[in-house]
Design a protein around this motif. Structure first.
Motif, PDB file in Angstrom:
ATOM      1  N   ASP A 240     -11.174  12.407 -19.940  1.00 47.02           N
ATOM      2  CA  ASP A 240     -11.289  13.871 -19.872  1.00 47.02           C
ATOM      3  C   ASP A 240     -11.013  14.348 -18.453  1.00 47.02           C
ATOM      4  O   ASP A 240     -10.395  15.402 -18.254  1.00 47.02           O
ATOM      5  CB  ASP A 240     -12.689  14.307 -20.313  1.00 47.02           C
ATOM      6  N   TYR A 241     -11.463  13.550 -17.474  1.00 45.26           N
ATOM      7  CA  TYR A 241     -11.247  13.892 -16.073  1.00 45.26           C
ATOM      8  C   TYR A 241     -10.893  12.628 -15.288  1.00 45.26           C
ATOM      9  O   TYR A 241     -11.495  11.571 -15.492  1.00 45.26           O
ATOM     10  CB  TYR A 241     -12.500  14.508 -15.443  1.00 45.26           C
ATOM     11  N   CYS A 242      -9.923  12.747 -14.415  1.00 50.15           N
ATOM     12  CA  CYS A 242      -9.647  11.718 -13.425  1.00 50.15           C
ATOM     13  C   CYS A 242      -9.866  12.324 -12.048  1.00 50.15           C
ATOM     14  O   CYS A 242      -9.492  13.479 -11.802  1.00 50.15           O
ATOM     15  CB  CYS A 242      -8.211  11.208 -13.528  1.00 50.15           C
ATOM     16  N   LEU A 243     -10.482  11.569 -11.171  1.00 46.79           N
ATOM     17  CA  LEU A 243     -10.679  12.004  -9.788  1.00 46.79           C
ATOM     18  C   LEU A 243     -10.001  10.994  -8.881  1.00 46.79           C
ATOM     19  O   LEU A 243     -10.392   9.816  -8.866  1.00 46.79           O
ATOM     20  CB  LEU A 243     -12.162  12.112  -9.438  1.00 46.79           C
ATOM     21  N   ASP A 244      -8.965  11.422  -8.172  1.00 44.25           N
ATOM     22  CA  ASP A 244      -8.248  10.539  -7.270  1.00 44.25           C
ATOM     23  C   ASP A 244      -8.864  10.640  -5.884  1.00 44.25           C
ATOM     24  O   ASP A 244      -8.678  11.638  -5.186  1.00 44.25           O
ATOM     25  CB  ASP A 244      -6.764  10.893  -7.231  1.00 44.25           C
ATOM     26  N   CYS A 245      -9.604   9.620  -5.500  1.00 46.48           N
ATOM     27  CA  CYS A 245     -10.302   9.611  -4.210  1.00 46.48           C
ATOM     28  C   CYS A 245      -9.568   8.794  -3.168  1.00 46.48           C
ATOM     29  O   CYS A 245     -10.110   8.541  -2.089  1.00 46.48           O
ATOM     30  CB  CYS A 245     -11.720   9.068  -4.393  1.00 46.48           C
ATOM     31  N   THR A 246      -8.334   8.382  -3.465  1.00 46.40           N
ATOM     32  CA  THR A 246      -7.615   7.516  -2.539  1.00 46.40           C
ATOM     33  C   THR A 246      -6.730   8.274  -1.573  1.00 46.40           C
ATOM     34  O   THR A 246      -6.509   7.817  -0.450  1.00 46.40           O
ATOM     35  CB  THR A 246      -6.725   6.519  -3.310  1.00 46.40           C
ATOM     36  N   GLY A 247      -6.152   9.398  -1.995  1.00 50.54           N
ATOM     37  CA  GLY A 247      -5.199  10.114  -1.159  1.00 50.54           C
ATOM     38  C   GLY A 247      -3.857   9.412  -1.064  1.00 50.54           C
ATOM     39  O   GLY A 247      -3.009   9.809  -0.269  1.00 50.54           O
ATOM     40  N   ILE A 248      -3.640   8.379  -1.873  1.00 48.98           N
ATOM     41  CA  ILE A 248      -2.375   7.634  -1.867  1.00 48.98           C
ATOM     42  C   ILE A 248      -1.408   8.310  -2.836  1.00 48.98           C
ATOM     43  O   ILE A 248      -1.698   8.432  -4.027  1.00 48.98           O
ATOM     44  CB  ILE A 248      -2.603   6.168  -2.254  1.00 48.98           C
ATOM     45  N   GLY A 249      -0.265   8.751  -2.313  1.00 47.38           N
ATOM     46  CA  GLY A 249       0.655   9.552  -3.109  1.00 47.38           C
ATOM     47  C   GLY A 249       1.093   8.890  -4.392  1.00 47.38           C
ATOM     48  O   GLY A 249       1.220   9.552  -5.438  1.00 47.38           O
ATOM     49  N   THR A 250       1.335   7.572  -4.366  1.00 46.55           N
ATOM     50  CA  THR A 250       1.797   6.890  -5.573  1.00 46.55           C
ATOM     51  C   THR A 250       0.723   6.795  -6.650  1.00 46.55           C
ATOM     52  O   THR A 250       1.034   6.543  -7.816  1.00 46.55           O
ATOM     53  CB  THR A 250       2.292   5.475  -5.228  1.00 46.55           C
ATOM     54  N   ALA A 257      -1.334  10.649 -15.419  1.00 46.98           N
ATOM     55  CA  ALA A 257      -0.923  10.073 -16.703  1.00 46.98           C
ATOM     56  C   ALA A 257      -2.115   9.557 -17.502  1.00 46.98           C
ATOM     57  O   ALA A 257      -2.058   9.511 -18.739  1.00 46.98           O
ATOM     58  CB  ALA A 257       0.078   8.942 -16.465  1.00 46.98           C
ATOM     59  N   ALA A 258      -3.191   9.181 -16.814  1.00 42.44           N
ATOM     60  CA  ALA A 258      -4.362   8.631 -17.492  1.00 42.44           C
ATOM     61  C   ALA A 258      -5.264   9.702 -18.088  1.00 42.44           C
ATOM     62  O   ALA A 258      -6.222   9.385 -18.808  1.00 42.44           O
ATOM     63  CB  ALA A 258      -5.156   7.768 -16.523  1.00 42.44           C
ATOM     64  N   VAL A 259      -4.968  10.975 -17.804  1.00 40.39           N
ATOM     65  CA  VAL A 259      -5.750  12.077 -18.364  1.00 40.39           C
ATOM     66  C   VAL A 259      -5.307  12.321 -19.811  1.00 40.39           C
ATOM     67  O   VAL A 259      -4.126  12.230 -20.138  1.00 40.39           O
ATOM     68  CB  VAL A 259      -5.548  13.358 -17.512  1.00 40.39           C
ATOM     69  N   ARG A 260      -6.237  12.632 -20.675  1.00 38.44           N
ATOM     70  CA  ARG A 260      -5.914  12.878 -22.082  1.00 38.44           C
ATOM     71  C   ARG A 260      -4.996  14.095 -22.211  1.00 38.44           C
ATOM     72  O   ARG A 260      -5.149  15.085 -21.485  1.00 38.44           O
ATOM     73  CB  ARG A 260      -7.180  13.110 -22.897  1.00 38.44           C
ATOM     74  N   PRO A 261      -4.027  14.044 -23.132  1.00 41.97           N
ATOM     75  CA  PRO A 261      -3.161  15.204 -23.361  1.00 41.97           C
ATOM     76  C   PRO A 261      -3.812  16.193 -24.317  1.00 41.97           C
ATOM     77  O   PRO A 261      -4.743  15.850 -25.048  1.00 41.97           O
ATOM     78  CB  PRO A 261      -1.920  14.571 -23.994  1.00 41.97           C
ATOM     79  N   GLY A 267      -5.009  24.561 -30.089  1.00 44.21           N
ATOM     80  CA  GLY A 267      -5.871  25.178 -29.084  1.00 44.21           C
ATOM     81  C   GLY A 267      -6.660  24.174 -28.263  1.00 44.21           C
ATOM     82  O   GLY A 267      -7.693  24.529 -27.687  1.00 44.21           O
ATOM     83  N   ILE A 268      -6.170  22.935 -28.211  1.00 38.95           N
ATOM     84  CA  ILE A 268      -6.864  21.894 -27.450  1.00 38.95           C
ATOM     85  C   ILE A 268      -6.048  21.574 -26.199  1.00 38.95           C
ATOM     86  O   ILE A 268      -4.934  21.053 -26.291  1.00 38.95           O
ATOM     87  CB  ILE A 268      -7.051  20.610 -28.293  1.00 38.95           C
ATOM     88  N   ARG A 269      -6.576  21.930 -25.057  1.00 39.68           N
ATOM     89  CA  ARG A 269      -5.897  21.651 -23.792  1.00 39.68           C
ATOM     90  C   ARG A 269      -6.165  20.218 -23.366  1.00 39.68           C
ATOM     91  O   ARG A 269      -7.119  19.580 -23.808  1.00 39.68           O
ATOM     92  CB  ARG A 269      -6.364  22.610 -22.695  1.00 39.68           C
ATOM     93  N   GLY A 270      -5.281  19.730 -22.491  1.00 38.31           N
ATOM     94  CA  GLY A 270      -5.459  18.396 -21.957  1.00 38.31           C
ATOM     95  C   GLY A 270      -6.530  18.351 -20.887  1.00 38.31           C
ATOM     96  O   GLY A 270      -7.166  19.362 -20.566  1.00 38.31           O
ATOM     97  N   GLY A 271      -6.728  17.157 -20.348  1.00 39.31           N
ATOM     98  CA  GLY A 271      -7.752  16.967 -19.337  1.00 39.31           C
ATOM     99  C   GLY A 271      -7.293  17.382 -17.950  1.00 39.31           C
ATOM    100  O   GLY A 271      -6.222  17.960 -17.771  1.00 39.31           O
ATOM    101  N   LYS A 295      -1.980  19.557 -19.220  1.00 41.82           N
ATOM    102  CA  LYS A 295      -2.974  19.015 -18.312  1.00 41.82           C
ATOM    103  C   LYS A 295      -3.134  19.929 -17.104  1.00 41.82           C
ATOM    104  O   LYS A 295      -2.335  20.831 -16.878  1.00 41.82           O
ATOM    105  CB  LYS A 295      -2.562  17.610 -17.859  1.00 41.82           C
ATOM    106  N   THR A 296      -4.160  19.674 -16.322  1.00 42.70           N
ATOM    107  CA  THR A 296      -4.417  20.446 -15.107  1.00 42.70           C
ATOM    108  C   THR A 296      -4.475  19.497 -13.917  1.00 42.70           C
ATOM    109  O   THR A 296      -5.140  18.452 -13.980  1.00 42.70           O
ATOM    110  CB  THR A 296      -5.750  21.210 -15.217  1.00 42.70           C
ATOM    111  N   LEU A 297      -3.783  19.867 -12.849  1.00 36.21           N
ATOM    112  CA  LEU A 297      -3.851  19.144 -11.583  1.00 36.21           C
ATOM    113  C   LEU A 297      -4.529  20.070 -10.584  1.00 36.21           C
ATOM    114  O   LEU A 297      -4.025  21.159 -10.297  1.00 36.21           O
ATOM    115  CB  LEU A 297      -2.458  18.755 -11.100  1.00 36.21           C
ATOM    116  N   ALA A 298      -5.685  19.672 -10.078  1.00 36.57           N
ATOM    117  CA  ALA A 298      -6.488  20.550  -9.224  1.00 36.57           C
ATOM    118  C   ALA A 298      -6.809  19.862  -7.908  1.00 36.57           C
ATOM    119  O   ALA A 298      -6.773  18.640  -7.789  1.00 36.57           O
ATOM    120  CB  ALA A 298      -7.784  20.939  -9.949  1.00 36.57           C
ATOM    121  N   GLY A 299      -7.149  20.665  -6.909  1.00 36.36           N
ATOM    122  CA  GLY A 299      -7.573  20.150  -5.615  1.00 36.36           C
ATOM    123  C   GLY A 299      -9.041  20.421  -5.387  1.00 36.36           C
ATOM    124  O   GLY A 299      -9.595  21.413  -5.877  1.00 36.36           O
ATOM    125  N   SER A 300      -9.700  19.539  -4.642  1.00 36.62           N
ATOM    126  CA  SER A 300     -11.116  19.702  -4.322  1.00 36.62           C
ATOM    127  C   SER A 300     -11.316  19.354  -2.857  1.00 36.62           C
ATOM    128  O   SER A 300     -11.164  18.197  -2.460  1.00 36.62           O
ATOM    129  CB  SER A 300     -11.974  18.788  -5.210  1.00 36.62           C
TER     130      SER A 300
END
Length: 368
Positions: A240-250, A257-261, A267-271, A295-300
């Motif tokens: 449902d959610y992925c959090l990338d804590c590495t800061g590595i571009g690749t 891609a690992a987030v659910r579609p 009416g069901i949005r992706g993760g 899907k949504t790509l967000a910054g924190s």
């Protein structure tokens, strides 16, 4: 009031810090002088240490705990004797006065500057917006990592996603920030919590923070592994959610891609994939995956935290036994070992968070 201090300074043209004996001046109108109890060594500081474009001497560090020695004439939030945490997120950014980055005159006449605040030394002189008043019984290990690692990792789960009990979370990078994100997900009721790293030792540590599964991305395809672990009743698969804590571009297109579609027409949005670590290089994403999967790509940034509000929550977690800061602080150093701490972090020898306790230090050097 003047204070004799030892400050770790990064001179221009080198990646080795030097301890400088400095007499700190009386604080300016909006400044606070803090005597440090302990401070964290954050991976983001490596970017500044090894930045080839850096010019001039720098002051580093942005998370610590200590006691106020003196305050400027316009400071009324804290007073001498108060215990505080230092953080790089302003406490009151809407008060109409932008905080000023710390500057420090060195004995040789050079002026060392900071990006916002600094903590690597026996003392710090900083803008009062970078301090948060803390209870006197705050655990020193908690205080040394609350201002960045815990705020950034657990804060992202609290503030940057809308986590519901039972939902799945995958965290890329099981270092200090990632472990805090895993702990936050567990405390807030996530179901499956998947840690992704290339170190089995870090994955083992992640399990102690609440990870239900560990995926070694060096040994298996993390996207396929996460999809196998996260089937959904609607036929989709993925976290449902992925959090990338590495800061590595690749890593970023992989975590996306690992987030659910989503499911078009239902009416069901992706993760959501959240960038928690600071990207250190430009990156490309699969725009079709983002669009077609809805899907949504967000910054924190800093976990989207309000320091006064959220630091109190983290203290409560610790007091209730839901978060153990001593488990996160895996490596301790003295101030005269600051370069050793940096070297250990740079070469991946720190499993969780490195913390420095200032003490008697006469010299600082490279690890043998």
């Amino acid at each position: 009031m003047s204070v004799n201090a030892q400050i770790a300074v990064l001179p221009a043209g080198t990646s080795l810090l030097e301890l400088r004996e400095v007499t700190l001046p009386a604080p300016g109108p909006y400044e606070v002088v803090v005597e440090q109890t302990s401070f964290g060594v954050c991976h983001s500081q490596l970017d500044r240490i090894f930045d080839p474009t850096r010019a001039g001497a720098m002051l580093l560090g942005h998370e610590s705990i200590g006691r106020v020695l003196a305050v400027g004439s316009q400071v009324n939030y804290v007073g001498a004797g108060d215990q505080v945490c230092i953080t790089w997120i302003p406490r009151s950014p809407l008060d109409g006065r932008p905080p000023r980055p710390s500057r420090l005159a060195l004995p040789d006449g050079e002026v060392a500057t900071s990006h916002n605040c600094f903590t690597w030394g026996t003392h710090a002189v900083i803008d009062e917006q970078y301090v948060v008043r803390m209870p006197d019984d705050t655990d020193p290990d908690l205080g040394s990592i609350i201002g960045c690692a815990l705020m950034t990792g657990a804060g992202a789960v609290m503030n940057s996603i809308d986590l519901r009990p039972g939902e799945s979370v995958a965290v890329w990078g099981a270092g200090g920030v990632g472990l805090c994100a895993i702990a936050g997900a567990a405390i807030l009721g996530a179901g499956r919590i998947i840690a992704v790293d290339v170190s089995d030792a870090k994955l083992d540590l992640a399990a102690k923070f609440g990870a239900t599964d560990g995926v070694n991305a060096r040994e298996t395809d993390p996207v396929e592994a996460i999809r196998r672990l996260t089937p959904h009743a609607d036929g989709t698969a993925g976290a449902d959610y992925c959090l990338d804590c590495t800061g590595i571009g690749t890593n970023i297109p992989v975590s996306l891609a690992a987030v659910r579609p989503g499911i078009r027409g239902a009416g069901i949005r992706g993760g959501t994939d959240v960038l928690v670590g600071i990207p250190r290089e430009p990156f490309k994403i699969d725009s079709f995956d983002l669009l077609n999967g809805e899907k949504t790509l967000a910054g924190s940034v800093g976990g989207g935290c309000d320091p006064v509000r959220d630091f109190a929550t983290f203290v409560t977690w610790t007091q209730e036994g839901r978060f153990d800061p001593t488990l996160l602080v895996t490596d301790h150093f003295r101030l005269d070992q600051i370069n050793d701490a940096v070297d250990a972090l740079h070469h991946g020898r720190v499993r969780g968070r490195a913390v420095v306790t200032p003490g008697d230090a006469a010299s600082v050097g490279r690890t043998p």
